[in-house]
Design a protein around this motif. Sequence first.
Motif, PDB file in Angstrom:
ATOM      1  N   ARG A  22      26.504  59.604  27.195  1.00 27.61           N
ATOM      2  CA  ARG A  22      26.852  58.568  28.166  1.00 27.61           C
ATOM      3  C   ARG A  22      28.351  58.538  28.416  1.00 27.61           C
ATOM      4  O   ARG A  22      28.796  58.396  29.566  1.00 27.61           O
ATOM      5  N   PHE A  23      29.128  58.659  27.346  1.00 25.90           N
ATOM      6  CA  PHE A  23      30.579  58.637  27.498  1.00 25.90           C
ATOM      7  C   PHE A  23      31.048  59.791  28.370  1.00 25.90           C
ATOM      8  O   PHE A  23      31.880  59.610  29.274  1.00 25.90           O
ATOM      9  N   VAL A  24      30.511  60.982  28.118  1.00 25.68           N
ATOM     10  CA  VAL A  24      30.918  62.155  28.894  1.00 25.68           C
ATOM     11  C   VAL A  24      30.534  61.993  30.357  1.00 25.68           C
ATOM     12  O   VAL A  24      31.306  62.333  31.268  1.00 25.68           O
ATOM     13  N   GLN A  25      29.330  61.467  30.619  1.00 25.95           N
ATOM     14  CA  GLN A  25      28.894  61.242  31.995  1.00 25.95           C
ATOM     15  C   GLN A  25      29.828  60.272  32.712  1.00 25.95           C
ATOM     16  O   GLN A  25      30.236  60.510  33.852  1.00 25.95           O
ATOM     17  N   ARG A  26      30.156  59.180  32.037  1.00 27.64           N
ATOM     18  CA  ARG A  26      31.043  58.185  32.642  1.00 27.64           C
ATOM     19  C   ARG A  26      32.452  58.746  32.836  1.00 27.64           C
ATOM     20  O   ARG A  26      33.094  58.481  33.854  1.00 27.64           O
ATOM     21  N   PHE A  27      32.915  59.509  31.855  1.00 24.83           N
ATOM     22  CA  PHE A  27      34.247  60.090  31.947  1.00 24.83           C
ATOM     23  C   PHE A  27      34.322  61.086  33.103  1.00 24.83           C
ATOM     24  O   PHE A  27      35.313  61.141  33.836  1.00 24.83           O
ATOM     25  N   SER A  28      33.238  61.846  33.274  1.00 25.99           N
ATOM     26  CA  SER A  28      33.191  62.790  34.391  1.00 25.99           C
ATOM     27  C   SER A  28      33.246  62.048  35.727  1.00 25.99           C
ATOM     28  O   SER A  28      33.917  62.481  36.674  1.00 25.99           O
ATOM     29  N   LYS A  29      32.542  60.909  35.784  1.00 30.94           N
ATOM     30  CA  LYS A  29      32.542  60.109  37.005  1.00 30.94           C
ATOM     31  C   LYS A  29      33.940  59.517  37.259  1.00 30.94           C
ATOM     32  O   LYS A  29      34.409  59.479  38.397  1.00 30.94           O
ATOM     33  N   VAL A  30      34.612  59.110  36.182  1.00 24.63           N
ATOM     34  CA  VAL A  30      35.980  58.593  36.309  1.00 24.63           C
ATOM     35  C   VAL A  30      36.882  59.669  36.910  1.00 24.63           C
ATOM     36  O   VAL A  30      37.683  59.401  37.822  1.00 24.63           O
ATOM     37  N   GLU A  31      36.769  60.886  36.420  1.00 25.63           N
ATOM     38  CA  GLU A  31      37.586  61.983  36.935  1.00 25.63           C
ATOM     39  C   GLU A  31      37.303  62.242  38.416  1.00 25.63           C
ATOM     40  O   GLU A  31      38.221  62.585  39.181  1.00 25.63           O
ATOM     41  N   SER A  32      36.039  62.067  38.822  1.00 30.86           N
ATOM     42  CA  SER A  32      35.698  62.287  40.230  1.00 30.86           C
ATOM     43  C   SER A  32      36.244  61.171  41.120  1.00 30.86           C
ATOM     44  O   SER A  32      36.516  61.387  42.314  1.00 30.86           O
ATOM     45  N   LEU A  33      36.413  59.973  40.564  1.00 35.23           N
ATOM     46  CA  LEU A  33      36.944  58.850  41.324  1.00 35.23           C
ATOM     47  C   LEU A  33      38.471  58.917  41.465  1.00 35.23           C
ATOM     48  O   LEU A  33      39.035  58.426  42.441  1.00 35.23           O
ATOM     49  N   ALA A  34      39.096  59.515  40.470  1.00 33.76           N
ATOM     50  CA  ALA A  34      40.568  59.575  40.464  1.00 33.76           C
ATOM     51  C   ALA A  34      41.074  60.590  41.485  1.00 33.76           C
ATOM     52  O   ALA A  34      40.453  61.619  41.729  1.00 33.76           O
ATOM     53  N   LYS A  35      42.221  60.287  42.077  1.00 33.68           N
ATOM     54  CA  LYS A  35      42.830  61.167  43.072  1.00 33.68           C
ATOM     55  C   LYS A  35      44.014  61.955  42.507  1.00 33.68           C
ATOM     56  O   LYS A  35      44.592  62.797  43.195  1.00 33.68           O
ATOM     57  N   ARG A  36      44.362  61.654  41.254  1.00 32.22           N
ATOM     58  CA  ARG A  36      45.443  62.380  40.598  1.00 32.22           C
ATOM     59  C   ARG A  36      45.138  62.440  39.098  1.00 32.22           C
ATOM     60  O   ARG A  36      44.187  61.803  38.636  1.00 32.22           O
ATOM     61  N   PRO A  37      45.898  63.192  38.303  1.00 31.03           N
ATOM     62  CA  PRO A  37      45.626  63.278  36.860  1.00 31.03           C
ATOM     63  C   PRO A  37      45.530  61.904  36.214  1.00 31.03           C
ATOM     64  O   PRO A  37      46.280  60.982  36.551  1.00 31.03           O
ATOM     65  N   LEU A  38      44.588  61.762  35.273  1.00 31.06           N
ATOM     66  CA  LEU A  38      44.329  60.460  34.661  1.00 31.06           C
ATOM     67  C   LEU A  38      45.542  59.882  33.951  1.00 31.06           C
ATOM     68  O   LEU A  38      45.715  58.658  33.916  1.00 31.06           O
ATOM     69  N   ASN A  39      46.397  60.751  33.394  1.00 27.54           N
ATOM     70  CA  ASN A  39      47.557  60.236  32.662  1.00 27.54           C
ATOM     71  C   ASN A  39      48.620  59.618  33.587  1.00 27.54           C
ATOM     72  O   ASN A  39      49.628  59.097  33.114  1.00 27.54           O
ATOM     73  N   GLN A  40      48.372  59.675  34.899  1.00 29.14           N
ATOM     74  CA  GLN A  40      49.287  59.051  35.845  1.00 29.14           C
ATOM     75  C   GLN A  40      48.837  57.643  36.251  1.00 29.14           C
ATOM     76  O   GLN A  40      49.472  56.998  37.081  1.00 29.14           O
ATOM     77  N   TYR A  41      47.698  57.189  35.661  1.00 29.91           N
ATOM     78  CA  TYR A  41      47.201  55.840  35.914  1.00 29.91           C
ATOM     79  C   TYR A  41      47.504  54.953  34.716  1.00 29.91           C
ATOM     80  O   TYR A  41      47.573  55.424  33.574  1.00 29.91           O
ATOM     81  N   ASN A  42      47.663  53.645  34.951  1.00 27.37           N
ATOM     82  CA  ASN A  42      47.839  52.736  33.831  1.00 27.37           C
ATOM     83  C   ASN A  42      46.476  52.318  33.290  1.00 27.37           C
ATOM     84  O   ASN A  42      45.433  52.640  33.868  1.00 27.37           O
ATOM     85  N   LEU A  43      46.493  51.573  32.186  1.00 30.44           N
ATOM     86  CA  LEU A  43      45.250  51.210  31.500  1.00 30.44           C
ATOM     87  C   LEU A  43      44.339  50.353  32.377  1.00 30.44           C
ATOM     88  O   LEU A  43      43.115  50.540  32.375  1.00 30.44           O
ATOM     89  N   GLU A  44      44.905  49.424  33.137  1.00 33.06           N
ATOM     90  CA  GLU A  44      44.094  48.570  33.995  1.00 33.06           C
ATOM     91  C   GLU A  44      43.376  49.387  35.065  1.00 33.06           C
ATOM     92  O   GLU A  44      42.206  49.138  35.383  1.00 33.06           O
ATOM     93  N   GLU A  45      44.077  50.361  35.636  1.00 33.36           N
ATOM     94  CA  GLU A  45      43.470  51.214  36.665  1.00 33.36           C
ATOM     95  C   GLU A  45      42.348  52.064  36.072  1.00 33.36           C
ATOM     96  O   GLU A  45      41.280  52.243  36.678  1.00 33.36           O
ATOM     97  N   LEU A  46      42.584  52.594  34.873  1.00 34.25           N
ATOM     98  CA  LEU A  46      41.559  53.394  34.208  1.00 34.25           C
ATOM     99  C   LEU A  46      40.333  52.541  33.868  1.00 34.25           C
ATOM    100  O   LEU A  46      39.191  52.994  33.996  1.00 34.25           O
ATOM    101  N   GLU A  47      40.575  51.304  33.441  1.00 36.93           N
ATOM    102  CA  GLU A  47      39.471  50.403  33.118  1.00 36.93           C
ATOM    103  C   GLU A  47      38.655  50.092  34.371  1.00 36.93           C
ATOM    104  O   GLU A  47      37.415  50.008  34.314  1.00 36.93           O
ATOM    105  N   ALA A  48      39.321  49.964  35.514  1.00 37.28           N
ATOM    106  CA  ALA A  48      38.614  49.717  36.777  1.00 37.28           C
ATOM    107  C   ALA A  48      37.747  50.918  37.144  1.00 37.28           C
ATOM    108  O   ALA A  48      36.601  50.762  37.589  1.00 37.28           O
ATOM    109  N   PHE A  49      38.292  52.124  36.971  1.00 38.13           N
ATOM    110  CA  PHE A  49      37.512  53.344  37.211  1.00 38.13           C
ATOM    111  C   PHE A  49      36.284  53.376  36.297  1.00 38.13           C
ATOM    112  O   PHE A  49      35.179  53.724  36.730  1.00 38.13           O
ATOM    113  N   TRP A  50      36.510  53.018  35.032  1.00 35.55           N
ATOM    114  CA  TRP A  50      35.420  53.075  34.048  1.00 35.55           C
ATOM    115  C   TRP A  50      34.283  52.125  34.437  1.00 35.55           C
ATOM    116  O   TRP A  50      33.107  52.503  34.381  1.00 35.55           O
TER     117      TRP A  50
END
Length: 277
Positions: free
Chosen positions: A240-268
Amino acid sequence: MSYSQGIASQTSQAILDALNHLIEVVAKLRSPEGGCPWDLAQTPQTLIPYVIEEAYEVVDAIKSENPKAIAEELGDLLLQVVLQAQIAQEYGHFSLQEVAQGITEKLIRRHPHVFGDVQVEDAEQVRQNWEKIKAAEKGETVQESELLSHKLSRYARTLPPLMAGSKISHKAAAVGFEWENVAGVWEKFEEELGEFKEALQTDDKIHQRAELGDLLFTLINIARWYGLDPSEALQETNHRFVQRFSKVESLAKRPLNQYNLEELEAFWKKAKAQLNQ
């Protein structure tokens, strides 16, 4: 020779040819003259993670019921057997021939009802004979081999930790080493959680590890009380974690390390909601 025997003979020769080719390739990879630097750097100990990884990948392929994937993963596991035997032969310990002969002799020895004149009525008798023969091979009495501590020790040595913990918990409970009710298990959990938190306040990693192990083992016991398989539960969570993480990567428009924690939590949260639909 009958037609069917001729076909079987040709098939056996094809198998032997394929195995010999694999052995030659592995020997070349390990050759000091023109071999592969990575393969030459390996030892039986450094290859342990790969043996475990390949075995699990075989299991995953079997669960997928994909014959092509199963064949490929069995090949990867076979490579680990041949590579271990090649290194052992270089050290003068044993050869692949001895490995094959050893398991063949063991199978014949432990199946006297097939290769001898022993009579059995069912699978349980086969198991009992197997245990007697196995104990004799190891110089043990049947009573010694059937000691529960003997079996638990084998689980602890040979199985993945989570699986070993589950089997040890079940076997100990079956002989009465058990709480009176599930409330007692939860009390133990709270106790172990407190001890783990206390250990984390120190710099003693050995103590911290011991308390974490006690806490995990108690969780395994809780799972047993509720009829849950902890290995399956963790595996499903990993997926489940991998599936969700893959979906997060598909939602992001740039590398994940360029987002803050709140933005990543929203993606999640968005990924979780989409996957739950």
